[in-house]
Design a protein around this motif. Structure first.
Motif, PDB file in Angstrom:
ATOM      1  N   SER A  92      -1.428 -28.939 -95.650  1.00 33.35           N
ATOM      2  CA  SER A  92      -0.068 -28.808 -95.484  1.00 33.35           C
ATOM      3  C   SER A  92       0.268 -27.423 -94.925  1.00 33.35           C
ATOM      4  CB  SER A  92       0.735 -29.347 -96.706  1.00 33.35           C
ATOM      5  OG  SER A  92       2.134 -29.227 -96.055  1.00 33.35           O
ATOM      6  N   GLN A  93       0.000 -26.459 -95.760  1.00 37.87           N
ATOM      7  CA  GLN A  93       0.594 -25.116 -95.346  1.00 37.87           C
ATOM      8  C   GLN A  93      -0.142 -24.524 -94.307  1.00 37.87           C
ATOM      9  OE1 GLN A  93       1.107 -22.728 -98.840  1.00 37.87           O
ATOM     10  NE2 GLN A  93       1.896 -24.454-100.037  1.00 37.87           N
ATOM     11  N   LEU A  94      -1.510 -25.075 -94.019  1.00 38.25           N
ATOM     12  CA  LEU A  94      -2.227 -24.380 -92.939  1.00 38.25           C
ATOM     13  C   LEU A  94      -1.544 -25.024 -91.809  1.00 38.25           C
ATOM     14  CD1 LEU A  94      -5.965 -24.970 -94.110  1.00 38.25           C
ATOM     15  CD2 LEU A  94      -4.655 -22.818 -93.720  1.00 38.25           C
ATOM     16  N   ARG A  95      -1.021 -26.153 -91.569  1.00 42.11           N
ATOM     17  CA  ARG A  95      -0.550 -26.952 -90.563  1.00 42.11           C
ATOM     18  C   ARG A  95       0.771 -26.157 -90.310  1.00 42.11           C
ATOM     19  NH1 ARG A  95      -0.107 -31.782 -92.376  1.00 42.11           N
ATOM     20  NH2 ARG A  95      -2.159 -32.439 -91.958  1.00 42.11           N
ATOM     21  N   VAL A  96       1.510 -26.207 -91.184  1.00 45.32           N
ATOM     22  CA  VAL A  96       3.091 -25.586 -91.153  1.00 45.32           C
ATOM     23  C   VAL A  96       2.851 -24.234 -90.527  1.00 45.32           C
ATOM     24  CG1 VAL A  96       4.995 -24.965 -92.273  1.00 45.32           C
ATOM     25  CG2 VAL A  96       4.047 -27.113 -92.969  1.00 45.32           C
ATOM     26  N   ALA A  97       2.312 -23.523 -90.907  1.00 47.45           N
ATOM     27  CA  ALA A  97       2.009 -22.069 -90.473  1.00 47.45           C
ATOM     28  C   ALA A  97       1.407 -21.874 -89.133  1.00 47.45           C
ATOM     29  CB  ALA A  97       1.620 -21.047 -91.730  1.00 47.45           C
ATOM     30  N   GLY A  98       0.598 -22.822 -88.901  1.00 49.26           N
ATOM     31  CA  GLY A  98       0.166 -22.621 -87.630  1.00 49.26           C
ATOM     32  C   GLY A  98      -1.333 -21.896 -87.693  1.00 49.26           C
ATOM     33  N   VAL A  99      -2.070 -22.057 -88.701  1.00 50.47           N
ATOM     34  CA  VAL A  99      -3.027 -20.899 -88.874  1.00 50.47           C
ATOM     35  C   VAL A  99      -4.227 -21.336 -87.847  1.00 50.47           C
ATOM     36  CG1 VAL A  99      -5.001 -20.326 -90.622  1.00 50.47           C
ATOM     37  CG2 VAL A  99      -2.427 -20.663 -91.198  1.00 50.47           C
ATOM     38  N   ARG A 100      -4.707 -20.333 -87.286  1.00 48.59           N
ATOM     39  CA  ARG A 100      -5.839 -20.332 -86.392  1.00 48.59           C
ATOM     40  C   ARG A 100      -7.030 -20.093 -86.772  1.00 48.59           C
ATOM     41  NH1 ARG A 100      -5.861 -20.786 -80.782  1.00 48.59           N
ATOM     42  NH2 ARG A 100      -7.359 -19.765 -79.572  1.00 48.59           N
ATOM     43  N   HIS A 101      -7.024 -18.969 -87.643  1.00 49.19           N
ATOM     44  CA  HIS A 101      -8.318 -18.573 -88.426  1.00 49.19           C
ATOM     45  C   HIS A 101      -7.948 -18.420 -89.811  1.00 49.19           C
ATOM     46  CE1 HIS A 101      -9.285 -17.166 -84.225  1.00 49.19           C
ATOM     47  NE2 HIS A 101      -8.140 -16.455 -84.453  1.00 49.19           N
ATOM     48  N   LEU A 102      -8.963 -19.001 -90.736  1.00 52.89           N
ATOM     49  CA  LEU A 102      -9.053 -19.031 -92.136  1.00 52.89           C
ATOM     50  C   LEU A 102     -10.089 -18.288 -92.628  1.00 52.89           C
ATOM     51  CD1 LEU A 102      -7.673 -20.130 -94.893  1.00 52.89           C
ATOM     52  CD2 LEU A 102      -9.227 -22.115 -94.503  1.00 52.89           C
ATOM     53  N   VAL A 103      -9.652 -17.235 -93.776  1.00 50.68           N
ATOM     54  CA  VAL A 103     -10.771 -16.639 -94.484  1.00 50.68           C
ATOM     55  C   VAL A 103     -10.538 -16.991 -95.994  1.00 50.68           C
ATOM     56  CG1 VAL A 103     -11.773 -14.400 -95.057  1.00 50.68           C
ATOM     57  CG2 VAL A 103     -10.650 -14.560 -93.041  1.00 50.68           C
ATOM     58  N   ALA A 104     -11.561 -17.441 -96.294  1.00 49.82           N
ATOM     59  CA  ALA A 104     -11.779 -18.318 -97.804  1.00 49.82           C
ATOM     60  C   ALA A 104     -13.069 -17.825 -98.449  1.00 49.82           C
ATOM     61  CB  ALA A 104     -11.291 -19.668 -97.756  1.00 49.82           C
ATOM     62  N   VAL A 105     -12.774 -17.619 -99.684  1.00 46.19           N
ATOM     63  CA  VAL A 105     -13.986 -17.575-100.764  1.00 46.19           C
ATOM     64  C   VAL A 105     -14.344 -18.887-100.978  1.00 46.19           C
ATOM     65  CG1 VAL A 105     -13.448 -15.570-101.846  1.00 46.19           C
ATOM     66  CG2 VAL A 105     -12.501 -17.613-102.914  1.00 46.19           C
ATOM     67  N   ASP A 106     -15.641 -19.166-101.560  1.00 45.31           N
ATOM     68  CA  ASP A 106     -16.137 -20.411-101.836  1.00 45.31           C
ATOM     69  C   ASP A 106     -15.331 -20.970-103.030  1.00 45.31           C
ATOM     70  OD1 ASP A 106     -18.093 -20.447 -99.547  1.00 45.31           O
ATOM     71  OD2 ASP A 106     -19.523 -19.252-100.696  1.00 45.31           O
ATOM     72  N   GLU A 107     -15.180 -20.417-104.169  1.00 41.65           N
ATOM     73  CA  GLU A 107     -14.800 -20.831-105.012  1.00 41.65           C
ATOM     74  C   GLU A 107     -14.208 -19.858-106.048  1.00 41.65           C
ATOM     75  OE1 GLU A 107     -14.953 -21.574-109.630  1.00 41.65           O
ATOM     76  OE2 GLU A 107     -16.228 -20.035-108.749  1.00 41.65           O
ATOM     77  N   PHE A 108     -13.065 -20.184-106.714  1.00 44.15           N
ATOM     78  CA  PHE A 108     -12.323 -19.412-107.586  1.00 44.15           C
ATOM     79  C   PHE A 108     -11.666 -20.151-108.866  1.00 44.15           C
ATOM     80  CE2 PHE A 108      -8.301 -16.890-108.927  1.00 44.15           C
ATOM     81  CZ  PHE A 108      -8.827 -15.819-109.454  1.00 44.15           C
ATOM     82  N   ARG A 109     -12.006 -19.814-109.910  1.00 41.78           N
ATOM     83  CA  ARG A 109     -11.511 -20.594-111.097  1.00 41.78           C
ATOM     84  C   ARG A 109     -11.609 -22.287-111.027  1.00 41.78           C
ATOM     85  NH1 ARG A 109      -6.340 -17.721-113.646  1.00 41.78           N
ATOM     86  NH2 ARG A 109      -7.451 -18.465-115.477  1.00 41.78           N
ATOM     87  N   GLY A 110     -12.691 -22.599-110.515  1.00 43.79           N
ATOM     88  CA  GLY A 110     -12.873 -24.092-110.303  1.00 43.79           C
ATOM     89  C   GLY A 110     -12.516 -24.840-109.037  1.00 43.79           C
ATOM     90  N   HIS A 111     -11.679 -23.960-108.183  1.00 39.46           N
ATOM     91  CA  HIS A 111     -11.445 -24.417-107.055  1.00 39.46           C
ATOM     92  C   HIS A 111     -12.434 -24.105-106.008  1.00 39.46           C
ATOM     93  CE1 HIS A 111      -7.051 -25.524-107.953  1.00 39.46           C
ATOM     94  NE2 HIS A 111      -7.415 -24.586-109.066  1.00 39.46           N
ATOM     95  N   ARG A 112     -12.976 -25.354-105.383  1.00 40.34           N
ATOM     96  CA  ARG A 112     -13.991 -24.874-104.319  1.00 40.34           C
ATOM     97  C   ARG A 112     -13.151 -25.504-103.049  1.00 40.34           C
ATOM     98  NH1 ARG A 112     -18.865 -23.719-105.589  1.00 40.34           N
ATOM     99  NH2 ARG A 112     -19.423 -24.154-103.599  1.00 40.34           N
ATOM    100  N   TYR A 113     -12.737 -24.212-102.252  1.00 42.31           N
ATOM    101  CA  TYR A 113     -11.907 -24.565-101.194  1.00 42.31           C
ATOM    102  C   TYR A 113     -12.345 -25.097 -99.859  1.00 42.31           C
ATOM    103  CZ  TYR A 113      -9.505 -21.439-104.249  1.00 42.31           C
ATOM    104  OH  TYR A 113      -8.732 -20.706-105.358  1.00 42.31           O
ATOM    105  N   LEU A 114     -13.465 -24.786 -99.377  1.00 44.94           N
ATOM    106  CA  LEU A 114     -14.040 -25.319 -98.265  1.00 44.94           C
ATOM    107  C   LEU A 114     -14.536 -26.889 -98.412  1.00 44.94           C
ATOM    108  CD1 LEU A 114     -15.975 -22.375 -96.517  1.00 44.94           C
ATOM    109  CD2 LEU A 114     -13.639 -23.177 -96.195  1.00 44.94           C
ATOM    110  N   ASP A 115     -15.202 -27.047 -99.525  1.00 46.34           N
ATOM    111  CA  ASP A 115     -15.597 -28.346-100.112  1.00 46.34           C
ATOM    112  C   ASP A 115     -14.368 -29.164-100.095  1.00 46.34           C
ATOM    113  OD1 ASP A 115     -18.175 -27.494-100.358  1.00 46.34           O
ATOM    114  OD2 ASP A 115     -18.185 -27.343-102.420  1.00 46.34           O
ATOM    115  N   ALA A 116     -13.271 -28.755-100.720  1.00 54.98           N
ATOM    116  CA  ALA A 116     -12.205 -29.441-100.638  1.00 54.98           C
ATOM    117  C   ALA A 116     -11.558 -29.924 -99.368  1.00 54.98           C
ATOM    118  CB  ALA A 116     -11.048 -29.097-101.694  1.00 54.98           C
ATOM    119  N   LEU A 117     -11.556 -28.853 -98.535  1.00 52.03           N
ATOM    120  CA  LEU A 117     -11.140 -29.387 -97.168  1.00 52.03           C
ATOM    121  C   LEU A 117     -11.972 -29.951 -96.270  1.00 52.03           C
ATOM    122  CD1 LEU A 117      -9.854 -25.612 -96.143  1.00 52.03           C
ATOM    123  CD2 LEU A 117      -8.335 -27.664 -96.305  1.00 52.03           C
TER     124      LEU A 117
END
Length: 516
Positions: A92-117
């Motif tokens: 939702s926040q990526l969409r609202v902000a019109g994010v064109r490029h995303l820089v993300a770590v693989d995992e932090f404190r149990g959250h796996r961001y790219l897997d989740a996306l």
């Protein structure tokens, strides 16, 4: 006047002193200038340009600062994203902000961001090259911080940096109150740096400061109050991705931190173990639980600096190492130079007389320039004030007192209750650590409900009796929920108390047949 991030870094380029320190890494100002200039060319090669919205999902540390400042040098718009977001919230926040490029770590404190996306978007190849997604039409690239292209054309990056103007957008920061949908608040280089500059003296930050700040950099308290504050003052920022009492005490001692500006409950927890570390470098202006008793002020004598994401941090305050006049005790200090604050009636929207509580509206050079996907006329009054949704009053000397949120106030038997006043009263009671108050619907109208963090020996009967001595009868809670730890307090992804969940907890306490 330094009004862009590139000009700020250029001014600091010759300094050999530490700029940012985390538990495993550190970087000097000279290194920060050189490395962000180099990294900026990589972003240009990858297709990032002036005005490109770039999301950042990373924990606090040197790497976050290096990445963010490289983007800001070339005029990209930084979109710091919470490491606490659930997949649907992140989309939702990526969409609202019109994010064109995303820089993300693989995992932090149990959250796996790219897997989740990948799972949320049904996009198994996400992060393996350019993307084109129906649910995120603006998104083109997803990178790991270590997988950016090799350095490219330095001349192009320098030309982009030279073209950045103080009026250009710098950042979109997501914020929400105690309830409601997060909104993307836009600030320019000029408004953000101006807001931070105005708060340096009240927060006791100068070039000799070694500032500890654990607040996440995706909040304005971390980004503005930490990263940009250090850069503007030429100070050293000490931070960590996962604070624990043991790690924080070691860091404070090792780095000879002079100013502690973390969370009050964090300071109190550290104080209980402070005998195990040398904290003698700390000076006034730090949270007082960590200072020797002789250096602590009387209750209410020091200002509670007050602000919000829409003002890019504090817009009101007083020197953190100086007592205010006795008449101003308990206030947030005075509005900073250039910031206008007026108080209006919640219903009529007309200005009220001095001393009367109403909604706070602000206008000035440090206010937001807009909110993503909202028209200007939806955000500001006709004469340019931003309605904050906060309740407060100004005294005759211009000191501002905070009374809570407009959406938190409620009536009991026709009388208005401000939760902040009830919370303040309860916190004065013996053996009470914290209090959180809201309305609880009942058969005949709203009741006052309170979740209280307190000693195990306290009972609801004892609290009720004690509260009657400090609060008017209609303000005394009739619904109590007692907790032994602040971990029981419901919070949203921005760290603020989730009033809706708090109300549900208190309502459950009554439907169970008793308050507890």
């Amino acid at each position: 006047m330094i009004d862009t991030v590139d000009s700020l870094l250029t001014v600091r380029a010759s300094a050999a002193k530490d700029a940012i320190v985390d538990p495993v890494d550190r970087i000097s100002y000279a290194e920060l200038d050189a490395e962000t200039r180099f990294l900026a060319t990589s972003f240009v090669t990858a297709g990032v340009g002036k005005g490109s919205h770039v999301g950042l999902v990373m924990p606090n540390g040197v790497s976050w600062v290096r990445t963010a400042l490289a983007l800001l040098r070339i005029g990209a718009v930084l979109v710091p994203l919470s490491t606490l977001l659930a997949p649907r919230e992140l989309v939702s926040q990526l969409r609202v902000a019109g994010v064109r490029h995303l820089v993300a770590v693989d995992e932090f404190r149990g959250h796996r961001y790219l897997d989740a996306l990948r799972a949320e978007l049904s996009a198994p190849g996400l992060g393996e090259g350019p993307v084109c997604l129906e649910n995120l039409p603006a998104l083109r690239d997803v990178w790991h911080p270590d997988s950016l292209p090799a350095s490219g054309d330095a001349d192009t990056a320098d030309a982009l940096a030279a073209s950045v103007d103080p009026s250009d957008d710098m950042v979109v920061m997501f914020t929400s109150g105690s309830s409601g949908t997060p909104k993307g608040v836009k600030h320019s280089h000029g408004s953000a740096l101006g807001a931070v500059r105005a708060s340096l003296q009240p927060r006791c930050i100068d070039s000799d400061t070694r500032l500890y700040l654990p607040m996440p950099f995706f909040w304005v308290g971390g980004f503005g109050g930490g990263v940009l504050s250090a850069l503007l003052a030429g100070a050293t920022l000490v931070t960590e991705p996962i604070p624990t009492p043991e790690s924080t005490l070691r860091l404070l001692e090792r780095e000879r931190v002079t100013l502690f500006r973390g969370w009050p409950d964090q300071a109190e927890a550290l104080a209980r173990q402070a005998d195990s570390a040398d904290l003698s470098a700390l000076r006034q202006g730090s949270l007082e639980a960590l200072l020797p008793p002789a250096q602590r002020a009387a209750p209410g004598a020091r200002a509670r600096l007050f602000g919000m994401t829409e003002s890019f941090g504090p817009y009101c305050g007083f020197a953190a190492d100086t007592d205010m006049p006795a008449s101003a005790h308990g206030s947030c200090g005075k509005p900073f130079a250039g910031m206008e604050v007026r108080v209006v009636d919640v219903d009529t929207r007309e200005p009220v007389e001095t001393g009367r509580v109403g909604e706070l509206q602000v206008r000035g050079p440090h206010t937001l320039r807009g909110i993503c996907r909202r028209a200007r006329e939806e955000i500001f009054t006709e004469d340019g004030y931003y309605p904050t949704g906060d309740l407060g009053h100004l005294d005759a000397d211009g000191f501002m007192f905070y009374h809570g949120r407009t959406d938190d106030m409620f009536k009991v038997s026709g009388a208005t209750v401000y939760p902040s006043e009830v919370e303040a009263g309860i916190r004065t009671l013996d053996d009470v650590d914290a209090a959180f108050v809201t309305n609880v619907p009942g058969p005949t109208g709203d009741r006052v409900g309170a979740l209280v963090v307190c000693a195990p020996s306290l009972t609801t009967e004892a609290l009720t009796t004690a509260a009657r001595n400090v609060l008017s009868a209609y303000k005394v809670p009739t619904v109590w929920l007692l907790a032994r730890s602040r971990d029981a307090v419901p919070r949203g992804t921005t760290g603020k108390v989730d009033i809706s969940r708090l109300r549900d907890m208190l309502l459950t306490a009554t439907t169970d047949g008793e308050t507890r």
